[in-house]
Design an enzyme around this catalytic site. Structure first.
Site, PDB file in Angstrom:
ATOM      1  CB  SER A  41      12.499  22.396 -15.239  1.00 37.91           C
ATOM      2  OG  SER A  41      11.559  23.453 -15.347  1.00 37.91           O
ATOM      3  CD  GLU A  95       8.101  11.858 -15.047  1.00 35.19           C
ATOM      4  OE1 GLU A  95       8.218  12.266 -13.886  1.00 35.19           O
ATOM      5  OE2 GLU A  95       8.086  12.610 -16.052  1.00 35.19           O
ATOM      6  CG  HIS A 145      -1.763  -1.202   1.368  1.00 37.44           C
ATOM      7  ND1 HIS A 145      -2.927  -1.425   0.664  1.00 37.44           N
ATOM      8  CD2 HIS A 145      -1.559  -2.312   2.136  1.00 37.44           C
ATOM      9  CE1 HIS A 145      -3.430  -2.600   0.999  1.00 37.44           C
ATOM     10  NE2 HIS A 145      -2.607  -3.174   1.887  1.00 37.44           N
ATOM     11  CE  LYS A 152      11.372  19.314 -10.930  1.00 34.48           C
ATOM     12  NZ  LYS A 152      10.207  19.661 -11.754  1.00 34.48           N
TER      13      LYS A 152
END
Length: 459
Positions: free
Chosen positions: A277, A290, A156, A283
């Site tokens: 970024s 992804e 979980h 970043k």
């Protein structure tokens, strides 16, 4: 050369309709397999008395030339001829005259395209299985490097029990092994030849379909001519296997994205597999993980697309089936790209061992070990579970860990323990306590790595 079916018609198809119906823009990647099938067709026509051996040899030599010319980009294919099959026949006719027009004797584009797809899939599945194996090797290398690295295991997405990082990556190794098995099984059912099935009723000439299957390197001819030209379950099975593969890759990438976050800080992607970024200079984004996660939906969509196309089609061939190729080709390109990128990403990432080690000491990861300790001393497990729950609640209220509690505190909370409890509250001892086959104990994980390497070696 006009349309193959032009004799029945009194006018040309509208230009926009012709472009709409043409498949050349995507089926041209089948040219090599189309030529392979045509070479076998020429050999079969010798046996059927349509070609002399000399005529077949001339046709085959010309087909080999055409294959080289297409590969070298020396020929211009025409969308006016609809598809790769007709284009190759036109090129052949330019080279050998009427012999090129005779090659299609007893053959239909229906069995021709069905064969091309099966030959394409046969080659691509072999390549994909190889890429999965390479990814498995990378996982084993990472596991070997980190066979002593503890991490929190999660259920979980909540801290659960300590495990070895190697054990975690071995889980994906075995997922991929099952994925590989699905592709291998798909290849077995794909390895049947539709050639000689004709349009739907079988060839009108005495071609030896078993001979053709043998020459194509396939196990057997398909047993029913209508099934041979109208079935696409081989593609559906491939897309299904691909969807499950992408599901597994996506789960791994999801974990890599989470682990790469500042909040977790378990890993850092190599600069070669991360981006920045356009507005925030600090970043470092795990974009490629992804993107693999995102492309999973694309592969699922290809499967659903073809399932929907096929669900209501009567026997035998229908033009709807032209919609099989783009989902297939896109899926092949997508999963091969994902496998390559993920292998590179895993091979180059940095595991932040020291940071992980600090985190393993927090989060009550040995709570189950305390319950097991009590159960081994005769306390019913449900009662032991309740006692440990009270201990955890006490720790939460006091801002402490289980290993911080004194014997007196543990006993006051209902845990009948002696001083020998403290080794059981050590995460490394927790690993040792799980020395069952497939467990996370160091000796079991080391054996699992050896077993996995032997598995790949035997393959």
């Amino acid at each position: 050369m006009g349309k193959l079916w032009g004799g029945r018609f009194t006018k040309e198809a509208a230009a926009f309709a012709n472009e709409f119906g043409a498949s050349l823009k995507f089926d041209q990647r089948l040219y090599e397999y189309d030529i392979q099938g045509s070479i076998v067709q020429a050999k079969a026509l010798v046996q059927a008395g349509v070609f002399t051996p000399e005529e077949a040899a001339k046709v085959i030599a010309a087909l080999e030339e055409i294959k080289g010319e297409i590969a070298a980009g020396k020929v211009e294919l025409s969308v006016e001829l609809e598809d790769i099959h007709t284009n190759i026949e036109a090129l052949l006719t330019q080279k050998v005259g009427d012999l090129g027009k005779k090659l299609h004797t007893g053959r239909s584009r229906n069995d021709q395209v069905a064969l091309d797809i099966r030959l394409f899939l046969k080659a691509e599945i072999q390549r994909i299985v190889g890429l999965i194996t390479e990814l498995q090797k990378v996982l084993l290398d990472v596991a070997e490097e980190h066979k002593d690295t503890l991490i929190p295991g999660y259920t979980h997405l909540q801290r659960a029990q300590p495990v070895l990082l190697a054990h975690h990556f071995l889980a994906y190794f075995h997922m991929l092994e099952r994925d590989k098995g699905r592709f291998v099984d798909c290849a077995k059912r794909n390895d049947e030849s539709p050639l000689g099935a004709g349009a739907l009723a079988g060839s009108g000439f005495p071609v030896d379909r078993h001979f053709m299957a043998q020459k194509l390197g396939m196990t057997r001819p398909m047993a029913n001519s209508m099934d041979a030209v109208s079935s696409r379950d081989n593609i559906l099975e491939f897309l299904g296997a691909s969807s499950i593969l992408m599901s597994n890759l996506s789960r791994l990438c999801e974990e890599l994205v989470i682990w790469h976050s500042t909040e977790f800080g378990f890993i850092e992607m190599d600069d070669a597999f991360a981006t920045g970024s356009s507005i925030m200079p600090q970043k470092k984004n795990p974009d490629f993980a992804e993107l693999i996660r995102g492309k999973t939906g694309r592969v699922y969509g290809n499967l659903v697309s073809l399932l929907t196309t096929m669900k209501g089609l009567p026997l035998a061939y229908n033009k709807d089936m032209q919609e099989d190729k783009e989902p297939l080709f896109d899926t092949v390109d997508t999963i091969t790209g994902c496998l390559k990128v993920l292998a590179g990403m895993l091979a180059t990432m940095e595991v932040k061992v020291e940071h992980i080690a600090q985190g393993v000491q927090k989060g009550f990861l040995t709570a189950t070990d305390l319950a097991d300790y009590l159960a081994k001393r005769g306390v019913p497990f449900r009662q032991a579970h309740e006692i440990v729950g009270r201990c955890v609640l006490f720790c939460l209220e006091k801002g402490r860990e289980l290993s911080d509690l004194t014997l007196e505190e543990l006993r006051a909370l209902g845990a009948e323990v002696d001083s020998d409890i403290y080794p059981h509250l050590d995460p490394r001892q927790s690993l040792q306590n799980r020395s069952v086959y497939g467990g996370t104990a160091p000796q079991q994980v080391a054996a699992a790595i050896r077993e996995a390497r032997q598995l790949l070696k035997d393959q």
